[in-house]
Design a protein around this motif. Structure first.
Motif, PDB file in Angstrom:
ATOM      1  N   ILE A 157       0.906  -1.155  -0.084  1.00 31.07           N
ATOM      2  CA  ILE A 157       0.002  -0.054   0.086  1.00 31.07           C
ATOM      3  C   ILE A 157       1.026   1.210  -0.024  1.00 31.07           C
ATOM      4  O   ILE A 157       1.633   1.423   0.814  1.00 31.07           O
ATOM      5  N   GLY A 158       0.784   1.909  -0.989  1.00 27.03           N
ATOM      6  CA  GLY A 158       1.660   3.050  -1.276  1.00 27.03           C
ATOM      7  C   GLY A 158       3.144   2.559  -1.373  1.00 27.03           C
ATOM      8  O   GLY A 158       3.453   1.587  -2.172  1.00 27.03           O
ATOM      9  N   GLN A 159       4.162   2.917  -0.617  1.00 27.65           N
ATOM     10  CA  GLN A 159       5.245   2.097  -0.726  1.00 27.65           C
ATOM     11  C   GLN A 159       5.720   1.388   0.535  1.00 27.65           C
ATOM     12  O   GLN A 159       6.749   1.101   0.520  1.00 27.65           O
ATOM     13  N   GLN A 160       4.641   1.028   1.285  1.00 24.61           N
ATOM     14  CA  GLN A 160       4.581   0.201   2.392  1.00 24.61           C
ATOM     15  C   GLN A 160       4.489  -1.239   1.931  1.00 24.61           C
ATOM     16  O   GLN A 160       3.632  -1.559   1.473  1.00 24.61           O
ATOM     17  N   ILE A 178       8.246  -2.944   5.737  1.00 30.46           N
ATOM     18  CA  ILE A 178       9.342  -2.283   5.428  1.00 30.46           C
ATOM     19  C   ILE A 178       8.833  -1.581   3.803  1.00 30.46           C
ATOM     20  O   ILE A 178       8.071  -1.724   3.539  1.00 30.46           O
ATOM     21  N   ALA A 179       9.988  -0.674   3.565  1.00 24.98           N
ATOM     22  CA  ALA A 179       9.782   0.225   2.354  1.00 24.98           C
ATOM     23  C   ALA A 179      10.001  -0.487   1.126  1.00 24.98           C
ATOM     24  O   ALA A 179      10.727  -1.516   1.119  1.00 24.98           O
TER      25      ALA A 179
END
Lengths: 606, 302
Positions: free
Chosen positions: B166-169, B239-240
């Motif tokens: 989700i997004g950059q996660q 984590i990213a």
């Protein structure tokens, strides 16, 4: 089910356990109308849609019934009957009045007494020895663990659940037998020997004495958490016995359950003869000897956090003054009087010091002279600390606004209206300002003062935010440590603290540290949100921990400043003040500075 | 934001010439993707998640006990852009006990739980704060799957490696010995999960060396699997997403057969994610294909 009679004989009274495949009931056997004979009815619901699966389940069930029918031992429940009805099968066993060991462990505050666990262990050796000597083939229990050990009303052990998964089927992938955590290495390879039960008994004793559930730890990691390091009251003799049962190589363990029983009896003799002789909690390096490098006395409580710049320490006090002290010797340089208490942590920018006061103002004074440069009025007391970024001082106020004050003009560029008082300190990252308020609302605001996103905690967010590139951390009075995505405010994880928190977290490596009103300082893994350690102080922890080199420094309302090893949470030393410590320490150049409500500011060697 | 986007695409001074490229489109055209990939800039505003997958029964098994799920949603518009992806590989414990039932039940249960949780926030413009975190939702999803497997195929088990983007996660839930990796264009490959296998644990404890581990006779024995044991403790972490880089999830039919450096090469040198997945599956089959092969590759660009 209560009130139902099964097979025209067993009148169900209540559910006494729930397993993966069905429940266990307490029932009355109606064949004995004149006495109350209670039985345990173990139900297995065969809900598998696949006929092959169903068949396997029934076979396993009958295996357990037949096995139990051949056994006769005081610590093994007798089987009375078994039958199937539609898709359900039932085993009827002696009802054991008591509680299982896992429940006993979790319902006990603190550790169980060594004598008690020792007594159970001896009885478990007895029953294991009985099973291992079974003819024609030894029976390996294969699932020794606290939840399979009942302690009956006499305090004696009864092994329960000679369950279904006790036979080995070797598969191409993953023959998994036994309960992870309690099983020895060789059992994962599909080997079942008496030695495996001995290991699992060792693991069971370990769990009972340490309260550490091995299912939540990596397999075979008992050596990494020795009994006596967790529970200092355990005798070294017992530790030796448990260690031997938990040896990695089966050959190094006791050769039989009978041998292990002898060793346990030996422990009982030794420790029993000497009575309840227990080692006291190991005293850790007490900081009785720690003397402050210097102390400076203000005229009222010091509740805030200092700032240091070019050898000068700046700190506010509830005597309304901001003090500038020589960091090396604590010598007074100057003080600047506000009209209200100062809890706000001073920020330094371009030769000036910025801080808020309960007199509702943001004060800007010259760092060198302590002369006022300008002040800015909000409409409420200021408990928030200023954050300097993008030519502005961002600061919250009890008037319910986040103020962006232009550093050059001293005028407000914009105000962002929060739902209530803003006591947290703004956090600035990636062109956004993050702020929590007393209703529990949390905002990400851009440099024009426009809301980007909002989050809501259940109670006030007084804690300030710290962040890494991909995560924001803060706590709330709702007793939660939050980790949010800085871009959109989605919650990545939440960690439950024992009580409310207004402590600002601090991060290093993969760890986030925070205090709470339950008196604990917590270390939590930032990736998986698991607790790494917790350290108990004697009162609320409201200030923020700080990390310097390999130590964590944190004050407590109990008056102490604690220095812990940050990786393990072990106490290095503590320093007692005469009042509560509510602010955060500052560590610079191997010196820790901290204020206390005993009016003093202390400098200590880190 | 839009200006940055075109600056990124065409450089600052070149006025846009091709009119069809002036329109902001999602999904992006092949040409746009290439341009963005080439000028990889982590601060680029418009993000897009791409994914592809591959699966093969292998050359020596008759039954495919692996299950795989790849779901990518693109939601782009004026009010922002939120990449959403869910990628799962489950490898049923084979040979006996209905591994294929377990792995299939696992991916359905996990995906079903997660989508149900996110549905109101993603598609119904719910403005409240989510009252569960990503990690809590993942944990519940795994526990749900555990219950379903124990009901539908008791005694069976499966690995599960699931990544929710989700997004950059990236939030990962992991049990067993399927793996998630980050693969970087500079040739690095980094496993982000830890196998719950006997052999890995023995290696961690120093009882056997990594070399011995390769030929260890009980390489497939797991100490933790979905469907097994009553107290399941999955690894869950956030984590990213690597930028630039790839997220890869695969079963041991790939990682146990193809060397890491060959995996990296297949991924980095392929012209598209689809081709990369095909190459990885072919490489595992070329090496004998001893087990079922499943792989998912995802990339976050922009």
């Amino acid at each position: 089910m209560a009130g139902v009679t099964l097979a025209s004989r067993y009148s169900i009274q209540e559910v006494i356990g729930v397993g993966g495949m069905g429940s266990v009931y307490r029932a009355r056997d109606m064949h004995f109308p004149n006495v109350t004979k209670l039985v345990a009815v173990k139900e297995m619901i065969n809900s598998a849609p696949d006929p092959l699966v169903r068949q396997t389940i029934v076979q396993n069930f009958e295996r357990e019934a037949n096995l139990l029918a051949t056994l006769n031992h005081a610590s093994i429940p007798r089987i009375n009957d078994y039958f199937s009805l539609d898709s359900r099968s039932y085993l009827v066993l002696d009802f054991i009045k008591g509680k299982d060991m896992e429940a006993i462990i979790s319902d006990t505050n603190g550790f169980l007494p060594e004598e008690q666990v020792l007594g159970w262990a001896v009885e478990l050796c007895d029953v294991l020895e009985y099973l291992h000597r079974h003819k024609p083939d030894p029976i390996i229990f294969r699932d020794m663990k606290p939840s399979n050990v009942m302690i009956n009303s006499n305090g004696d052990v009864v092994l329960v659940d000679f369950g279904i998964a006790k036979t080995f089927q070797t598969g191409i992938k993953g023959t998994m037998i036994g309960t992870e955590g309690y099983s020895p290495p060789e059992q994962y390879r599909g080997e079942a020997t008496p030695s495996a039960d001995i290991y699992a008994l060792g693991a069971t004793i370990h769990h009972a004495l340490t309260r550490r559930d091995p299912r939540l730890e990596p397999p075979f990691s008992f050596a990494e958490r020795p009994l006596r390091r967790i529970n200092t009251s355990v005798s070294s003799e017992l530790e030796t016995v448990v260690n031997r049962a938990l040896e990695y190589n089966p050959e190094s363990r006791f050769s039989s359950a009978a041998d292990m029983k002898q060793a346990l009896l030996g422990v009982a003799k030794k420790t029993g003869a000497l009575g309840r002789l227990k080692t006291q909690t190991t005293p850790i390096a007490q900081a009785g000897g720690i003397k402050p490098l210097w102390a400076f006395k203000c005229e009222d409580e010091v509740r805030g956090t200092p700032t240091i710049h070019q050898g000068v320490l700046y700190i506010g006090s509830y005597d309304n003054n901001l003090y500038a002290l020589n960091a090396a010797d604590g010598k007074f340089q100057w003080k600047y009087p506000a009209d209200g208490g100062i809890v706000s942590r001073p920020a330094l920018y371009d030769g000036n010091i910025y801080f808020g006061s309960e007199d509702k103002r943001l004060h800007v004074v010259s760092a060198r002279s302590g002369k006022v440069v300008w002040t800015y009025y909000t409409e409420g007391p200021i408990r928030s600390s200023p954050r300097i970024a993008e030519g502005h001082a961002f600061i919250g106020s009890d008037d319910g606004y986040l103020h962006a004050v232009n550093l050059n003009s001293g005028r407000v560029s914009w105000r962002f209206e929060a739902a209530d008082a803003v006591r947290s300190t703004p956090f600035v990252m990636n062109d956004l300002v993050y702020i929590g308020c007393e209703t529990g609302d949390y905002y990400a605001v851009d440099y024009r003062g426009e809301l980007k996103w909002r989050f809501h905690a259940k109670r006030a967010i007084t804690s300030s935010t710290v962040g890494s590139a991909s995560t924001l951390y803060f706590t709330s009075v709702d007793g939660t440590l939050y980790a949010l995505d800085p871009k959109n405010g989605w919650p990545l994880w939440r960690f439950r603290l024992g009580k409310a928190s207004i402590s600002t977290p601090c991060i290093i490596d993969d760890l986030v540290f925070v205090g709470a009103a339950d008196g604990f300082i917590y270390a939590v893994d930032t990736r998986n949100s698991k607790e790494v350690w917790r350290y108990r102080t004697e009162h609320q922890v409201n200030g923020s921990p700080v990390i310097y080199k390999d130590s964590l420094y944190c004050g407590s309302v109990d008056g102490n400043l604690y220095c812990l090893e940050y990786r393990t949470g072990r106490l290095r030393w503590k320093f007692g003040t005469q009042g509560a410590i509510t602010g955060s320490p500052l560590v610079y150049d191997d010196i820790v500075y901290v204020g206390s409500t005993d009016h003093q500011v202390y400098a200590l060697l880190a | 934001m839009l200006k940055n986007f075109f600056d990124g695409l065409f450089g600052k001074k070149t006025p846009p010439e091709k009119t069809q490229d002036v329109t902001q489109t999602a999904p992006l055209t092949e040409e746009q993707i290439q341009t963005i990939v080439n000028n990889q800039n982590p601060h680029f505003d418009l993000q897009q998640l791409l994914a592809s997958c591959g699966q093969s029964v292998g050359k020596q098994r008759e039954l495919n006990e692996d299950s795989l799920l790849a779901l990518t949603a693109t939601m782009a518009g004026n009010s922002g852009n939120l990449p959403f992806g869910l990628y799962i590989v489950a490898d049923g414990m084979g040979g006996h006990q209905f591994g294929e039932v377990a792995s299939n039940a696992a991916i359905r249960a996990v995906a079903g739980h997660i989508l149900k949780k996110f549905h109101p926030y993603l598609f119904q413009v719910k403005t409240d704060t989510m009252d569960e975190s990503f990690q809590e939702i993942m944990l519940e999803a795994v526990r749900d799957a555990q219950r379903i497997i124990q009901r539908e195929a008791p005694g069976s088990g499966t690995t599960l490696t699931a990544a929710l983007v989700i997004g950059q996660q990236v939030t990962v839930a992991h049990v067993g010995d399927s793996r998630a990796y980050f693969v970087f264009p500079d040739g690095r490959i980094e496993p982000i999960t830890r196998d719950h296998s006997l052999v890995k644990r023995l290696e961690e404890l120093g009882h056997i060396t990594p070399e011995e581990a390769v030929n260890y006779p009980h390489r497939n024995v797991l100490y933790r699997a979905l469907g097994q044991g009553e107290l399941l403790d999955p690894d869950i972490f956030t984590i990213a997403f690597p930028q630039p880089g790839y997220l890869m999830i695969c079963s041991d039919g790939l990682w146990g057969v193809v060397a890491e450096q060959d995996i990296v090469r297949s991924v980095v040198e392929a012209p598209s994610l689809q081709r990369a997945c095909q190459n990885l599956v072919s490489a595992a089959n070329a090496a004998g294909g001893p087990d079922n092969i499943s792989v998912v590759l995802a990339q976050l660009i922009g």
